[in-house]
Design a protein around this motif. Structure first.
Motif, PDB file in Angstrom:
ATOM      1  N   GLY A 275       5.170   0.099  20.708  1.00 30.93           N
ATOM      2  CA  GLY A 275       5.500  -0.978  19.781  1.00 30.93           C
ATOM      3  C   GLY A 275       4.343  -1.284  18.848  1.00 30.93           C
ATOM      4  N   GLY A 276       3.128  -1.314  19.394  1.00 30.38           N
ATOM      5  CA  GLY A 276       1.948  -1.541  18.556  1.00 30.38           C
ATOM      6  C   GLY A 276       1.776  -0.433  17.532  1.00 30.38           C
ATOM      7  N   ALA A 277       2.004   0.806  17.954  1.00 32.61           N
ATOM      8  CA  ALA A 277       1.883   1.933  17.027  1.00 32.61           C
ATOM      9  C   ALA A 277       2.931   1.846  15.919  1.00 32.61           C
ATOM     10  CB  ALA A 277       2.026   3.245  17.787  1.00 32.61           C
ATOM     11  N   SER A 278       4.139   1.369  16.276  1.00 30.59           N
ATOM     12  CA  SER A 278       5.182   1.240  15.258  1.00 30.59           C
ATOM     13  C   SER A 278       4.818   0.185  14.224  1.00 30.59           C
ATOM     14  CB  SER A 278       6.516   0.902  15.918  1.00 30.59           C
ATOM     15  OG  SER A 278       6.492  -0.387  16.493  1.00 30.59           O
ATOM     16  N   VAL A 279       4.162  -0.911  14.681  1.00 31.31           N
ATOM     17  CA  VAL A 279       3.731  -1.951  13.741  1.00 31.31           C
ATOM     18  C   VAL A 279       2.695  -1.385  12.773  1.00 31.31           C
ATOM     19  CG1 VAL A 279       2.497  -4.142  13.536  1.00 31.31           C
ATOM     20  CG2 VAL A 279       4.242  -3.863  15.294  1.00 31.31           C
ATOM     21  N   VAL A 280       1.748  -0.602  13.310  1.00 31.59           N
ATOM     22  CA  VAL A 280       0.745   0.032  12.450  1.00 31.59           C
ATOM     23  C   VAL A 280       1.423   0.966  11.452  1.00 31.59           C
ATOM     24  CG1 VAL A 280      -1.243   1.576  12.399  1.00 31.59           C
ATOM     25  CG2 VAL A 280      -1.075  -0.173  14.176  1.00 31.59           C
ATOM     26  N   GLY A 281       2.398   1.736  11.932  1.00 31.44           N
ATOM     27  CA  GLY A 281       3.120   2.641  11.049  1.00 31.44           C
ATOM     28  C   GLY A 281       3.864   1.904   9.957  1.00 31.44           C
ATOM     29  N   MET A 282       4.492   0.765  10.322  1.00 30.02           N
ATOM     30  CA  MET A 282       5.193  -0.042   9.324  1.00 30.02           C
ATOM     31  C   MET A 282       4.223  -0.587   8.291  1.00 30.02           C
ATOM     32  SD  MET A 282       7.813  -2.107  11.841  1.00 30.02           S
ATOM     33  CE  MET A 282       8.159  -3.333  10.588  1.00 30.02           C
ATOM     34  N   GLY A 283       3.025  -0.965   8.745  1.00 25.67           N
ATOM     35  CA  GLY A 283       2.019  -1.464   7.817  1.00 25.67           C
ATOM     36  C   GLY A 283       1.582  -0.397   6.830  1.00 25.67           C
ATOM     37  N   ILE A 284       1.414   0.820   7.325  1.00 18.98           N
ATOM     38  CA  ILE A 284       1.014   1.925   6.452  1.00 18.98           C
ATOM     39  C   ILE A 284       2.112   2.238   5.436  1.00 18.98           C
ATOM     40  CG2 ILE A 284       0.450   4.386   6.400  1.00 18.98           C
ATOM     41  CD1 ILE A 284      -0.896   4.015   9.126  1.00 18.98           C
ATOM     42  N   LEU A 285       3.366   2.233   5.907  1.00 19.34           N
ATOM     43  CA  LEU A 285       4.482   2.488   4.986  1.00 19.34           C
ATOM     44  C   LEU A 285       4.589   1.399   3.924  1.00 19.34           C
ATOM     45  CD1 LEU A 285       7.337   3.759   7.336  1.00 19.34           C
ATOM     46  CD2 LEU A 285       6.158   5.037   5.531  1.00 19.34           C
ATOM     47  N   ALA A 286       4.393   0.139   4.351  1.00 18.96           N
ATOM     48  CA  ALA A 286       4.448  -0.963   3.385  1.00 18.96           C
ATOM     49  C   ALA A 286       3.349  -0.810   2.340  1.00 18.96           C
ATOM     50  CB  ALA A 286       4.304  -2.296   4.117  1.00 18.96           C
ATOM     51  N   TYR A 287       2.172  -0.376   2.783  1.00 15.90           N
ATOM     52  CA  TYR A 287       1.049  -0.165   1.865  1.00 15.90           C
ATOM     53  C   TYR A 287       1.374   0.936   0.855  1.00 15.90           C
ATOM     54  CZ  TYR A 287      -3.676   0.993   0.273  1.00 15.90           C
ATOM     55  OH  TYR A 287      -4.789   1.248  -0.503  1.00 15.90           O
ATOM     56  N   MET A 288       2.045   1.988   1.326  1.00 17.78           N
ATOM     57  CA  MET A 288       2.329   3.129   0.464  1.00 17.78           C
ATOM     58  C   MET A 288       3.509   2.875  -0.473  1.00 17.78           C
ATOM     59  SD  MET A 288       1.863   6.153   3.319  1.00 17.78           S
ATOM     60  CE  MET A 288       2.423   7.435   2.192  1.00 17.78           C
ATOM     61  N   LEU A 289       4.507   2.106  -0.004  1.00 15.64           N
ATOM     62  CA  LEU A 289       5.746   1.972  -0.766  1.00 15.64           C
ATOM     63  C   LEU A 289       5.807   0.741  -1.659  1.00 15.64           C
ATOM     64  CD1 LEU A 289       8.310   3.008   2.015  1.00 15.64           C
ATOM     65  CD2 LEU A 289       7.376   4.435   0.174  1.00 15.64           C
ATOM     66  N   HIS A 290       5.039  -0.286  -1.329  1.00 11.85           N
ATOM     67  CA  HIS A 290       5.131  -1.543  -2.074  1.00 11.85           C
ATOM     68  C   HIS A 290       3.813  -1.832  -2.787  1.00 11.85           C
ATOM     69  CE1 HIS A 290       9.040  -2.634  -0.388  1.00 11.85           C
ATOM     70  NE2 HIS A 290       8.594  -2.196   0.774  1.00 11.85           N
ATOM     71  N   GLY A 291       3.883  -1.873  -4.112  1.00  9.14           N
ATOM     72  CA  GLY A 291       2.675  -2.068  -4.904  1.00  9.14           C
ATOM     73  C   GLY A 291       1.987  -3.393  -4.647  1.00  9.14           C
ATOM     74  N   HIS A 292       2.771  -4.486  -4.442  1.00 12.88           N
ATOM     75  CA  HIS A 292       2.133  -5.784  -4.246  1.00 12.88           C
ATOM     76  C   HIS A 292       1.396  -5.845  -2.917  1.00 12.88           C
ATOM     77  CE1 HIS A 292       5.860  -6.378  -1.933  1.00 12.88           C
ATOM     78  NE2 HIS A 292       5.271  -7.409  -1.352  1.00 12.88           N
ATOM     79  N   VAL A 293       1.909  -5.121  -1.897  1.00 17.50           N
ATOM     80  CA  VAL A 293       1.196  -5.061  -0.615  1.00 17.50           C
ATOM     81  C   VAL A 293      -0.107  -4.285  -0.787  1.00 17.50           C
ATOM     82  CG1 VAL A 293       1.296  -4.229   1.765  1.00 17.50           C
ATOM     83  CG2 VAL A 293       3.325  -5.233   0.705  1.00 17.50           C
ATOM     84  N   ARG A 294      -0.034  -3.158  -1.467  1.00 17.53           N
ATOM     85  CA  ARG A 294      -1.220  -2.338  -1.693  1.00 17.53           C
ATOM     86  C   ARG A 294      -2.264  -3.110  -2.491  1.00 17.53           C
ATOM     87  NH1 ARG A 294       1.335   1.661  -2.976  1.00 17.53           N
ATOM     88  NH2 ARG A 294       1.503   1.396  -5.237  1.00 17.53           N
TER      89      ARG A 294
END
Length: 393
Positions: free
Chosen positions: A199-218
């Motif tokens: 579950g922790g790894a999935s949260v990290v993965g979601m964070g990385i995807l959000a960083y890559m896909l959403h400009g405002h997050v990045r």
């Protein structure tokens, strides 16, 4: 103190002697602090945006706060069975309305999170937080109680549906809070540590995807790591306000940061507190939030019903996490995220949703002399109730 006799067997009398009055007092003190801060911050904000009345935000805050207190007390009168019923209905309604925002929602700052209602804007996802915490707590507890009921699987699917909807808005911050609350409940339920790590790894993965896909997050992450990477005006003004306030502050109404910060009455109300009332009052507010969370967890130590334990744990985690995100953003401890400070910031949907969550918490943590059907809300058809057992393993 209310003049209610211990011999009073009315609904109000039984509520008064069973509810956690210290937590109730702490929550009401946050509401009072929010009113004081609106007295200070709202006129400047209203004037800056050209509102017809300099006290528009204050009048609305009084209105929303009054409703919030009434809702919180009303919810705290419920039994655990009724808390679950309301939470399940609330989850279904909030899910439907959150999906509706993608079709008929109002777009503000590039996100569709609000439904237009005459006189206000409703953010349905705010109501998902408390309702999902209770619903998922019950699902996980029932899954632990009977192997024939796939409670954990259903709750994972429910969180997945919510994740898809919030990503489409997008509201990554709200999604992160809901997922972290759910993972806290899964951890407390005693699940195998392997799945906790997954579950922790999935949260990290979601964070990385959000960083890559959403400009405002990045952009927010980059500006957090490198202040020179973009416009950090709000954070600079926020930190400057805390510095100007010092230990005791400049005095009520004497702050200047509210004249320049766009969200000084909402997401950045904490810097206004720091500038006008100083470090001491900031620490008092921090202590109130810590007290609510810690006292709630302590009260759950001897709770034997898994549903109550997991639901209350989720509500406490949500409350503490939201406070941390708001204060941490203002102090540049984490990347900025638009999230209100519970009961202190201006808000409509937010303050009512928080009141529902804290009302549920007060209802679940009330002292009861008998653990009967009252705490066993209702089971899927054909499943045995089983015995009571601690959640922690």
């Amino acid at each position: 103190m209310m003049a209610v006799s211990r011999n009073d067997t009315s609904l109000l009398g039984r509520w008064w002697w069973s509810v956690d009055r210290w937590t109730l007092a702490a929550l009401l003190s946050l509401v009072a602090i929010g009113y004081v801060m609106m007295l200070s911050a709202s006129p400047a904000v209203a004037e800056r945006i050209g509102a017809s009345s300099r006290h528009m935000f204050l009048a609305r805050q009084v209105f929303y706060s009054a409703i919030a207190v009434a809702v919180m007390v009303a919810c705290s009168l419920c039994t655990p069975r009724w808390v679950l019923r309301l939470a399940l209905l609330g989850s279904l309604g909030a899910l439907a309305l959150t999906a509706a925002t993608l079709v008929v929602g109002v777009e503000i700052k590039g996100a569709r999170r609000w439904l237009p209602i005459p006189g206000l804007s409703l953010q349905p996802s705010e109501f998902l937080k408390p309702c999902l915490a209770v619903a998922c707590g019950w699902l996980i507890a029932e899954g632990k109680r009977s192997r024939r009921f796939p409670g954990l699987t259903i709750s994972f699917c429910l969180i997945g549906i919510v994740a898809v909807l919030l990503k489409q808005q997008p509201d990554i911050g709200m999604l992160a809070v809901i997922v972290m609350v759910f993972l806290a409940q899964v951890f407390v339920s005693g699940i195998n540590l392997f799945w906790v790590a997954m579950g922790g790894a999935s949260v990290v993965g979601m964070g990385i995807l959000a960083y890559m896909l959403h400009g405002h997050v990045r952009s927010r992450v980059q500006r957090f790591l490198d202040p020179e990477a973009g416009d950090n005006f709000q954070i600079r003004m926020s930190l400057e306000a805390f510095g100007n306030g010092g230990l005791l502050g400049r005095g009520p109404g004497e702050g200047r940061v509210k004249d320049v910060l766009p969200d000084a009455h909402a997401d950045f109300v904490f810097p206004v507190v720091g500038e006008e009332f100083g470090l001491v009052v900031c620490l008092v507010i921090l202590a109130i939030f810590a007290f609510v969370v810690i006292s709630g967890l302590v009260r759950l130590r001897h709770e034997r019903d898994p549903y109550v334990t997991l639901a209350a744990t989720g509500l406490l985690t949500q409350f503490g996490l939201q406070a941390f995100i708001n204060m941490g953003s203002s102090l540049h401890l984490i990347p900025t995220k638009g999230m209100t400070l519970p009961f202190v910031s201006y808000g409509g949907s937010s303050v009512i949703a928080l009141a529902i969550g804290m009302g549920f918490l007060l209802a679940l943590t009330r002292r009861r002399t008998a653990r009967t059907e009252d705490t066993q809300p209702f089971l899927p058809s054909g499943l045995p109730a089983g015995g009571r057992q601690p959640v922690m393993t």
